[in-house]
Write an enzyme that holds these catalytic residues in place. Structure first.
Site, short mmCIF file in Angstrom:
data_model
loop_
_atom_site.label_atom_id
_atom_site.label_comp_id
_atom_site.label_asym_id
_atom_site.label_seq_id
_atom_site.Cartn_x
_atom_site.Cartn_y
_atom_site.Cartn_z
N HIS A 1 -9.62 1.19 4.86
CA HIS A 1 -8.35 1.40 5.57
C HIS A 1 -8.58 2.40 6.70
CE1 HIS A 1 -4.24 2.40 6.50
NE2 HIS A 1 -3.83 1.38 5.75
N GLU B 1 -6.84 4.66 7.93
CA GLU B 1 -6.44 6.04 7.66
C GLU B 1 -7.56 6.79 6.95
OE1 GLU B 1 -2.70 5.40 5.70
OE2 GLU B 1 -1.75 4.89 7.59
N GLY C 1 1.93 2.21 10.84
CA GLY C 1 2.83 3.37 10.80
C GLY C 1 3.49 3.66 12.13
N GLU D 1 -5.77 -5.22 10.52
CA GLU D 1 -4.82 -4.13 10.71
C GLU D 1 -5.12 -3.41 12.02
OE1 GLU D 1 -2.68 -2.78 7.00
OE2 GLU D 1 -4.37 -1.44 7.28
N SER E 1 3.05 -2.23 10.38
CA SER E 1 4.50 -2.25 10.62
C SER E 1 5.17 -3.58 10.26
CB SER E 1 4.81 -1.88 12.08
OG SER E 1 4.37 -0.56 12.34
N ASN F 1 0.87 -1.18 0.00
CA ASN F 1 0.00 0.00 0.00
C ASN F 1 0.91 1.23 0.00
OD1 ASN F 1 -1.87 2.00 0.44
ND2 ASN F 1 -2.27 1.45 2.58
N TRP F 2 1.01 1.85 -1.15
CA TRP F 2 1.92 3.00 -1.26
C TRP F 2 1.37 4.25 -0.56
CZ3 TRP F 2 3.89 3.16 -7.04
CH2 TRP F 2 4.74 2.06 -7.27
N LYS F 3 0.13 4.23 -0.19
CA LYS F 3 -0.54 5.41 0.41
C LYS F 3 -0.33 6.63 -0.50
CE LYS F 3 0.41 3.41 4.89
NZ LYS F 3 0.21 3.54 6.29
C1 PEP Z 1 -0.83 0.13 5.86
O1 PEP Z 1 -0.67 1.10 5.15
O2 PEP Z 1 -1.85 -0.55 5.75
C2 PEP Z 1 0.21 -0.23 6.81
C3 PEP Z 1 0.08 -1.35 7.48
O3 PEP Z 1 1.26 0.63 6.96
P1 PEP Z 1 2.67 0.31 7.67
O4 PEP Z 1 3.13 -1.01 7.10
O5 PEP Z 1 3.54 1.44 7.28
O6 PEP Z 1 2.43 0.21 9.13
#
Ligand code: PEP
Length: 268
Positions: free
Chosen positions: A113, A115, A191, A185, A229, A27-29
């Site tokens: 997600h 976020e 993050g 998640e 993470s 997931n590049w966000k």
């Molecule tokens: C995500 O964007 O879903 C995610 C898990 O980010 P990260 O791996 O940076 O914690």
């Protein structure tokens, strides 16, 4: 549970997990540029073999989907979007529909997600509608569920995840989870450099699987991936858990070597 029956349960789940092909989703966000994406995509195509027993997916920001598609078209890597509109078409400024994604050749869409649900107050009902639309368009939804830190500390994480799933079941029935990928998640792990332990992930994944398993169609084939993470150091341990079918990877998917190493961990 007596140790022997616990062991046979883990062995049984291990056998079942062998039958599920693992999947690692990057997931590049909201990261990247034409130049940095080009370098990253080229490196991924070079590093990730054509024949691989794990499904690898890149979810890029909308403006770069075309670029992602063209670099990945002759590779084993699939691609998808990070969100989609809950309406088919019309006066919805700034939104992108399932048919637009489908027309471009997207295979996957991340739904719900945290976020997005936090920053844009996305409700469980909205998420359920999007999930149904992605399925109707014959793409694979990657549905994110998970609890906040306060909820985990209060010990209500399973209740929270259960409610997220129940809203979807109430609206569309359990069959909606057939061919859906669930990404567990925990919000506190995203993050944060504080990944869930393999045991915490396994406990929740097993809970989700058992909750949805009575439905024969969904049953044991449901893929449940872990996100929060994930990095080259912890991926192998996480992916070795019997109910962890791969990962949803944010930051570490922006580095080709790290992402390749994580994908490799899913192969072992
Ligand atoms: C995500 O964007 O879903 C995610 C898990 O980010 P990260 O791996 O940076 O914690």
């Amino acid at each position: 549970m007596p140790i022997l029956s616990q062991q046979s349960k883990i062995q049984q789940t291990n056998e079942e997990s062998v039958m599920r092909r693992k999947i690692v989703v990057g997931n590049w966000k909201m990261n990247g540029s034409l130049a940095s994406n080009e370098a990253l995509l080229k490196a991924l195509v070079e590093k990730i073999p054509q024949k691989i027993s794990t499904d690898i997916v890149i979810c890029a920001p909308y403006p770069y989907l075309f670029q992602t598609q063209s670099y990945l078209k002759n590779s084993s890597i699939r691609w998808g979007a990070q969100n989609v509109a809950k309406f088919e078409s019309g006066a919805f400024t700034g939104e992108v529909s399932v048919s637009m994604l489908k027309e471009f050749g997207a295979s996957y869409v991340i739904i719900g997600h945290s976020e997005r649900s936090t920053a844009y107050c996305e409700s469980d009902e909205n998420i359920a509608t999007k999930l149904m639309m992605v399925k109707q368009a014959d793409m694979t939804p990657i549905l994110c569920v998970g609890e906040s830190l306060i909820e985990r500390e209060a010990g209500i994480m399973e209740k929270v995840v259960s409610k997220q799933l129940d809203t979807i079941v109430e609206m569309y029935g359990e069959d909606i989870f057939d061919e859906t990928i669930i990404a567990y998640e925990p919000v506190w792990a995203i993050g944060s450099d504080m990944a869930a332990s393999p045991e915490q992930a396994q406990t929740m994944h097993q809970f989700i699987r058992e909750k949805l398993s009575p439905n024969a169609k969904v049953g044991k084939s449901l893929k449940i991936i872990y996100g929060g993470s994930v990095n080259p150091q912890n991926a192998l341990q996480l992916f070795s858990m019997p109910d962890v079918d791969g990962g949803l990877v944010g930051r570490a998917s922006l580095n080709a070597s790290d992402f390749q190493s994580i994908c490799h961990s899913a192969e072992i």
